[in-house]
Structures are given as C-alpha cells and as structure tokens.
Design a protein around this motif. Structure first.
Motif, PDB file in Angstrom:
ATOM      1  N   LEU A 117       0.855  -1.190   0.000  1.00 58.02           N
ATOM      2  CA  LEU A 117       0.000   0.000   0.000  1.00 58.02           C
ATOM      3  C   LEU A 117       0.889   1.238   0.000  1.00 58.02           C
ATOM      4  O   LEU A 117       1.729   1.413   0.883  1.00 58.02           O
ATOM      5  CB  LEU A 117      -0.908   0.020   1.232  1.00 58.02           C
ATOM      6  N   ILE A 118       0.696   2.085  -0.999  1.00 54.46           N
ATOM      7  CA  ILE A 118       1.453   3.327  -1.107  1.00 54.46           C
ATOM      8  C   ILE A 118       0.496   4.481  -0.846  1.00 54.46           C
ATOM      9  O   ILE A 118      -0.559   4.567  -1.476  1.00 54.46           O
ATOM     10  CB  ILE A 118       2.101   3.452  -2.501  1.00 54.46           C
ATOM     11  N   ILE A 119       0.852   5.348   0.081  1.00 53.92           N
ATOM     12  CA  ILE A 119       0.018   6.496   0.421  1.00 53.92           C
ATOM     13  C   ILE A 119       0.656   7.734  -0.188  1.00 53.92           C
ATOM     14  O   ILE A 119       1.829   8.024   0.055  1.00 53.92           O
ATOM     15  CB  ILE A 119      -0.131   6.645   1.949  1.00 53.92           C
ATOM     16  N   VAL A 120      -0.111   8.428  -1.014  1.00 53.54           N
ATOM     17  CA  VAL A 120       0.367   9.625  -1.707  1.00 53.54           C
ATOM     18  C   VAL A 120      -0.442  10.840  -1.261  1.00 53.54           C
ATOM     19  O   VAL A 120      -1.542  10.707  -0.728  1.00 53.54           O
ATOM     20  CB  VAL A 120       0.283   9.467  -3.241  1.00 53.54           C
ATOM     21  N   ARG A 121       0.106  11.999  -1.510  1.00 51.28           N
ATOM     22  CA  ARG A 121      -0.552  13.251  -1.126  1.00 51.28           C
ATOM     23  C   ARG A 121      -1.892  13.426  -1.841  1.00 51.28           C
ATOM     24  O   ARG A 121      -2.882  13.801  -1.231  1.00 51.28           O
ATOM     25  CB  ARG A 121       0.383  14.413  -1.428  1.00 51.28           C
ATOM     26  N   THR A 122      -1.887  13.170  -3.153  1.00 49.49           N
ATOM     27  CA  THR A 122      -3.105  13.287  -3.960  1.00 49.49           C
ATOM     28  C   THR A 122      -3.132  12.132  -4.943  1.00 49.49           C
ATOM     29  O   THR A 122      -2.119  11.455  -5.157  1.00 49.49           O
ATOM     30  CB  THR A 122      -3.147  14.605  -4.771  1.00 49.49           C
ATOM     31  N   MET A 123      -4.252  11.941  -5.599  1.00 47.30           N
ATOM     32  CA  MET A 123      -4.363  10.933  -6.646  1.00 47.30           C
ATOM     33  C   MET A 123      -3.975  11.534  -7.999  1.00 47.30           C
ATOM     34  O   MET A 123      -4.265  10.967  -9.050  1.00 47.30           O
ATOM     35  CB  MET A 123      -5.784  10.348  -6.686  1.00 47.30           C
ATOM     36  N   ASN A 124      -3.289  12.631  -7.968  1.00 46.51           N
ATOM     37  CA  ASN A 124      -2.794  13.316  -9.153  1.00 46.51           C
ATOM     38  C   ASN A 124      -1.723  12.451  -9.820  1.00 46.51           C
ATOM     39  O   ASN A 124      -0.845  11.908  -9.155  1.00 46.51           O
ATOM     40  CB  ASN A 124      -2.230  14.671  -8.694  1.00 46.51           C
ATOM     41  N   ASN A 125      -1.780  12.334 -11.155  1.00 43.94           N
ATOM     42  CA  ASN A 125      -0.808  11.506 -11.887  1.00 43.94           C
ATOM     43  C   ASN A 125       0.633  11.896 -11.582  1.00 43.94           C
ATOM     44  O   ASN A 125       1.506  11.031 -11.493  1.00 43.94           O
ATOM     45  CB  ASN A 125      -1.058  11.601 -13.389  1.00 43.94           C
ATOM     46  N   GLU A 126       0.906  13.187 -11.450  1.00 49.13           N
ATOM     47  CA  GLU A 126       2.279  13.635 -11.185  1.00 49.13           C
ATOM     48  C   GLU A 126       2.761  13.172  -9.817  1.00 49.13           C
ATOM     49  O   GLU A 126       3.904  12.736  -9.669  1.00 49.13           O
ATOM     50  CB  GLU A 126       2.384  15.159 -11.306  1.00 49.13           C
ATOM     51  N   ASP A 127       1.896  13.279  -8.793  1.00 51.86           N
ATOM     52  CA  ASP A 127       2.285  12.834  -7.454  1.00 51.86           C
ATOM     53  C   ASP A 127       2.555  11.330  -7.430  1.00 51.86           C
ATOM     54  O   ASP A 127       3.538  10.865  -6.843  1.00 51.86           O
ATOM     55  CB  ASP A 127       1.207  13.177  -6.428  1.00 51.86           C
ATOM     56  N   ILE A 128       1.689  10.566  -8.069  1.00 49.10           N
ATOM     57  CA  ILE A 128       1.869   9.113  -8.092  1.00 49.10           C
ATOM     58  C   ILE A 128       3.119   8.746  -8.891  1.00 49.10           C
ATOM     59  O   ILE A 128       3.949   7.955  -8.438  1.00 49.10           O
ATOM     60  CB  ILE A 128       0.621   8.422  -8.672  1.00 49.10           C
ATOM     61  N   GLY A 129       3.281   9.341 -10.063  1.00 51.06           N
ATOM     62  CA  GLY A 129       4.449   9.060 -10.888  1.00 51.06           C
ATOM     63  C   GLY A 129       5.749   9.393 -10.191  1.00 51.06           C
ATOM     64  O   GLY A 129       6.715   8.627 -10.229  1.00 51.06           O
ATOM     65  N   GLN A 130       5.780  10.550  -9.529  1.00 49.00           N
ATOM     66  CA  GLN A 130       6.988  10.964  -8.809  1.00 49.00           C
ATOM     67  C   GLN A 130       7.287  10.018  -7.650  1.00 49.00           C
ATOM     68  O   GLN A 130       8.442   9.661  -7.403  1.00 49.00           O
ATOM     69  CB  GLN A 130       6.816  12.397  -8.301  1.00 49.00           C
TER      70      GLN A 130
END
Length: 149
Positions: A117-130
């Motif tokens: 499970l990866i928790i990211v700031r937003t579901m924005n493609n850039e945040d996930i990709g980075q």
C-alpha cells in the motif's frame, strides 16, 4: 586495476552522481566501495552496495496505470511496468481516502497490514508518478509492490 565496469542498481543519496541502470567505469576499488566518474563529471567514492558487477540489465520503472476507477474505491489498484516487461501491482490511496475506508460500518477485520500500500498526497498523476519513480530509484519498488503474472 584492470578495466572494470559496474552497473548502478539504485541511487540512494547520490542522485546528483548516479543514474539507475547506467554502467560506470570503476577507476579505483577498495574492499567496500568503488570510485566512479559520476554524472556530474567528478570522481566519487560510492559503496559497492549501489552497484552490480559488470554490465547487467537493471529493470527500471517505465510506466504505470490505474486498474480501478478512482471514484469506485478508496484503495486503488495500480499496475507498474518495467523496462524488461515485468509487471507488478500495488494499492494506492491518500490519507483522506484511508480515513474514509475505515469509516465503513462493517469493516471486518477493523484493521489491516498491507505492505504493498502506497500512500500519496493526492491521486494526481504527477504525485503518483513521482512517488513510484522515487521508490524505483531507491531500490524500494519491489518491496512496495507485488509480482503480477
């Protein structure tokens, strides 16, 4: 020292000097480290842990995609694909979506441990990709994903 080549397997704190998957000439060697000419053109001593001996193929994250519609689930399945064709998968969510997941009345069991499970700031493609790129460059992408046959 004979001409020796090593392949970077992850960059750690050496993002200024190393590229994952790139082959470097070891201009000197000690028991636990190589001296290579980094991407910045300077000779730098780096622990052998960051390299594989010789010119070897290092799988590098090449793409990723959502497997679920974003509006249907709090934990979204994602497939990641590597330069050698290997595929792995993980779950991605945000802190808000995780809280929402635990608000379900009939959650059984009431808690879980998910290593992929990866928790990211937003579901924005850039945040996930980075985030995925960072995990790949640090050698953590395999710990954060599961093999997909």
């Amino acid at each position: 020292m004979d001409l020796k080549f090593v392949t970077c397997t992850y960059i750690g704190v050496y993002g200024h000097a190393l590229t994952k998957g790139k082959v470097y000439q070891a201009v000197a060697e000690e028991d636990d480290r190589f001296r290579v000419i980094g991407n910045h053109g300077k000779r730098v001593w780096i622990d052998k842990y960051y390299f594989a001996n010789g010119e070897v193929e290092v799988p590098i994250l090449s793409s990723w995609k959502f497997d679920d519609p974003l509006d249907d689930f709090d934990l979204i399945e994602v497939t990641v694909t590597f330069s050698n064709g290997m595929k792995r998968w993980c779950l991605i969510t945000t802190p808000e979506r995780l809280v929402n997941h635990f608000k379900q009345l009939h959650l059984d069991p009431p808690g879980f441990n998910i290593q992929h499970l990866i928790i990211v700031r937003t579901m924005n493609n850039e945040d996930i990709g980075q985030t995925l790129k960072h995990l790949d460059e640090q050698g953590d992408i395999e710990k954060a994903t599961l093999f997909l046959e």
